[in-house]
Design a protein around this motif. Structure first.
Motif, PDB file in Angstrom:
ATOM      1  N   TYR A 177      41.638  72.795  34.383  1.00 38.47           N
ATOM      2  CA  TYR A 177      42.401  73.803  34.457  1.00 38.47           C
ATOM      3  C   TYR A 177      42.997  74.073  35.855  1.00 38.47           C
ATOM      4  CZ  TYR A 177      43.525  78.783  33.971  1.00 38.47           C
ATOM      5  OH  TYR A 177      44.388  80.002  33.850  1.00 38.47           O
ATOM      6  N   ILE A 178      42.283  74.074  36.956  1.00 40.96           N
ATOM      7  CA  ILE A 178      42.999  74.377  38.154  1.00 40.96           C
ATOM      8  C   ILE A 178      43.800  73.168  38.610  1.00 40.96           C
ATOM      9  CG2 ILE A 178      42.060  74.526  40.589  1.00 40.96           C
ATOM     10  CD1 ILE A 178      39.109  75.188  39.659  1.00 40.96           C
ATOM     11  N   GLU A 179      43.392  72.020  38.107  1.00 43.51           N
ATOM     12  CA  GLU A 179      44.488  71.001  38.669  1.00 43.51           C
ATOM     13  C   GLU A 179      45.772  70.870  37.917  1.00 43.51           C
ATOM     14  OE1 GLU A 179      41.941  67.733  38.190  1.00 43.51           O
ATOM     15  OE2 GLU A 179      41.146  67.668  40.081  1.00 43.51           O
ATOM     16  N   ARG A 180      45.608  71.567  36.654  1.00 42.26           N
ATOM     17  CA  ARG A 180      46.844  71.724  35.822  1.00 42.26           C
ATOM     18  C   ARG A 180      47.632  72.899  35.989  1.00 42.26           C
ATOM     19  NH1 ARG A 180      46.175  72.699  29.428  1.00 42.26           N
ATOM     20  NH2 ARG A 180      48.381  72.579  28.815  1.00 42.26           N
ATOM     21  N   ALA A 199      41.649  79.688  24.972  1.00 40.00           N
ATOM     22  CA  ALA A 199      41.320  79.606  23.784  1.00 40.00           C
ATOM     23  C   ALA A 199      41.976  80.639  22.702  1.00 40.00           C
ATOM     24  CB  ALA A 199      39.795  79.955  23.772  1.00 40.00           C
ATOM     25  N   TRP A 200      42.223  81.900  23.227  1.00 42.58           N
ATOM     26  CA  TRP A 200      43.196  82.822  22.606  1.00 42.58           C
ATOM     27  C   TRP A 200      44.521  82.419  22.339  1.00 42.58           C
ATOM     28  CZ3 TRP A 200      42.274  87.120  19.762  1.00 42.58           C
ATOM     29  CH2 TRP A 200      40.850  87.740  19.828  1.00 42.58           C
ATOM     30  N   VAL A 201      45.211  81.635  22.976  1.00 42.64           N
ATOM     31  CA  VAL A 201      46.625  81.114  23.156  1.00 42.64           C
ATOM     32  C   VAL A 201      46.331  80.075  21.747  1.00 42.64           C
ATOM     33  CG1 VAL A 201      48.297  79.700  23.700  1.00 42.64           C
ATOM     34  CG2 VAL A 201      47.299  81.447  25.279  1.00 42.64           C
ATOM     35  N   GLU A 202      45.372  79.190  21.818  1.00 38.15           N
ATOM     36  CA  GLU A 202      45.318  78.294  20.719  1.00 38.15           C
ATOM     37  C   GLU A 202      45.086  79.083  19.259  1.00 38.15           C
ATOM     38  OE1 GLU A 202      42.000  75.887  21.763  1.00 38.15           O
ATOM     39  OE2 GLU A 202      43.197  74.961  23.650  1.00 38.15           O
ATOM     40  N   ARG A 203      44.084  80.084  19.420  1.00 41.33           N
ATOM     41  CA  ARG A 203      43.759  81.080  18.287  1.00 41.33           C
ATOM     42  C   ARG A 203      45.197  81.533  17.838  1.00 41.33           C
ATOM     43  NH1 ARG A 203      39.454  84.627  20.227  1.00 41.33           N
ATOM     44  NH2 ARG A 203      38.426  82.407  20.521  1.00 41.33           N
ATOM     45  N   GLN A 264      52.131  80.085  29.643  1.00 41.44           N
ATOM     46  CA  GLN A 264      53.387  79.339  29.184  1.00 41.44           C
ATOM     47  C   GLN A 264      53.194  77.762  28.937  1.00 41.44           C
ATOM     48  OE1 GLN A 264      55.419  81.040  32.680  1.00 41.44           O
ATOM     49  NE2 GLN A 264      57.299  80.979  31.283  1.00 41.44           N
ATOM     50  N   GLU A 265      52.543  77.103  29.806  1.00 41.91           N
ATOM     51  CA  GLU A 265      52.323  75.925  29.494  1.00 41.91           C
ATOM     52  C   GLU A 265      51.347  75.400  28.462  1.00 41.91           C
ATOM     53  OE1 GLU A 265      51.965  73.724  33.209  1.00 41.91           O
ATOM     54  OE2 GLU A 265      53.701  74.392  33.983  1.00 41.91           O
ATOM     55  N   HIS A 266      50.514  76.026  28.297  1.00 39.37           N
ATOM     56  CA  HIS A 266      49.417  75.793  27.403  1.00 39.37           C
ATOM     57  C   HIS A 266      50.144  76.371  25.877  1.00 39.37           C
ATOM     58  CE1 HIS A 266      45.783  74.454  25.683  1.00 39.37           C
ATOM     59  NE2 HIS A 266      45.340  75.473  24.998  1.00 39.37           N
TER      60      HIS A 266
END
Length: 333
Positions: A177-180, A199-203, A264-266
């Motif tokens: 996560y940090i590197e991304r 996880a909420w974004v995916e949901r 945004q990116e996820h």
């Protein structure tokens, strides 16, 4: 965020539950501490009977500035739907609905309130997922960069006081996560990883068949994150910001700035296209034309009209310059 070597006090009675947990199993991840402090079923900050909002609580949010805030948000949602050709019924899912102050403003829509820890997103729907200060209160992992690796920051005990302690190497998903979502790592820097937010974004992306994700919060982008070398965690109690987030678990709010880059990116990887990232004031100004705005400010008495004008002023020039709106769109498959 409190310096990792600084101690912090503790409140009762939730503190004793956390102390027992640490005494039995050793220091716990900060995400576990934060989730318990905020969302314990009976004693968590957001689960207690005491109302945290307003003059006699710990803080204000835009949702308390009614009816102006709700009317403008509803107008913005209607405009989004009209621009899309108004295809059928609009479902508005509100994340972190709290006292449901916005429900009257959303009366023209199918309204579904959802909280962290309870309530379910509709299985499949078209509409809008709206949130106001939801993502900033989701549990975080905390790590420090030392010796070229990320080490997890845990919560332990010093006597009866909660303290930050360094753990072993952070889990791979925390480091990833940090590197991304941050610039190249810096030695000695504190990092916050919002795995729960991802996880909420995916949901959301799974449930939203088509429509928008309308997120209001305070936060930073990847480039802006360099302004926070010690992290962004903050406690709030009695309208006072507190650096010591380990103090009085269950009796103070714990928040952190949101990584808009991560959302945004996820989100893009999950099919949510970024439409806008802008100040709240810009979104609210775009929500209604001058005639609608004038009608909104009109009231039965001069005092009510003055209150509504003050609400608008606060939204545009106070909160409006601090908070941002991330608008994402999910296209029909």
């Amino acid at each position: 965020m409190t310096h990792p070597d600084k101690t912090a006090g503790a409140g009762e009675p939730l503190a004793e539950i956390l102390r027992d947990r640490i005494r039995r199993g050793g220091p716990v991840p900060f995400s576990e501490f934060m989730e318990t402090a905020l969302y314990h079923p009976e004693l968590g900050y957001y689960r207690r009977q005491r109302d945290p909002f307003g003059k006699h609580g710990d803080y204000f949010t835009a949702s308390q500035l009614q009816p102006v805030f709700g009317a403008l948000v509803a107008a913005r949602i209607r405009r989004l739907w009209e621009e899309a050709g108004a295809p059928g019924e609009v479902t508005v899912v509100e994340l972190g609905a709290g006292r449901r102050e916005l429900e009257p403003s959303f009366s023209g829509f199918r309204y579904v309130p959802v909280e962290a820890g309870w309530g379910e997103l509709p299985e499949s729907f078209r509409g809008v997922v709206f949130s106001n200060e939801f993502f900033d209160a989701l549990p975080l992992e905390v790590a420090v960069r030392e010796g070229g690796v990320f080490r997890e920051m845990l919560v332990g005990l010093e006597g009866s006081r909660f303290v930050w302690v360094r753990g072993g190497e952070a889990r791979p998903e925390v480091a990833a996560y940090i590197e991304r979502f941050f610039p190249p790592a810096e030695e000695g820097r504190i990092y916050e990883a919002g795995l729960a937010a991802l996880a909420w974004v995916e949901r959301i992306a799974r449930a939203l068949k088509s429509g928008w994700v309308f997120t209001i919060d305070y936060g930073y982008t990847r480039r802006e994150s360099v302004r926070f070398p010690r992290g962004t965690l903050m406690g709030y109690r009695r309208h006072t910001a507190r650096d010591d987030v380990l103090e009085r678990p269950g009796e103070q709010d714990i928040t952190a700035h949101v990584s808009f880059t991560a959302l945004q990116e996820h989100g893009a990887a999950c099919g949510l296209e970024t439409v806008r990232l802008e100040n709240l004031s810009r979104t609210l100004l775009d929500a209604a034309d001058p005639d609608r705005l004038a009608a909104l400010l009109a009231a039965d008495t001069p005092r009510q009209e003055m209150e509504r004008r003050q609400q608008l002023k606060t939204l545009l020039f106070g909160m409006g310059e601090t908070f941002r709106v991330l608008l994402q769109r999910k296209a029909e498959n």
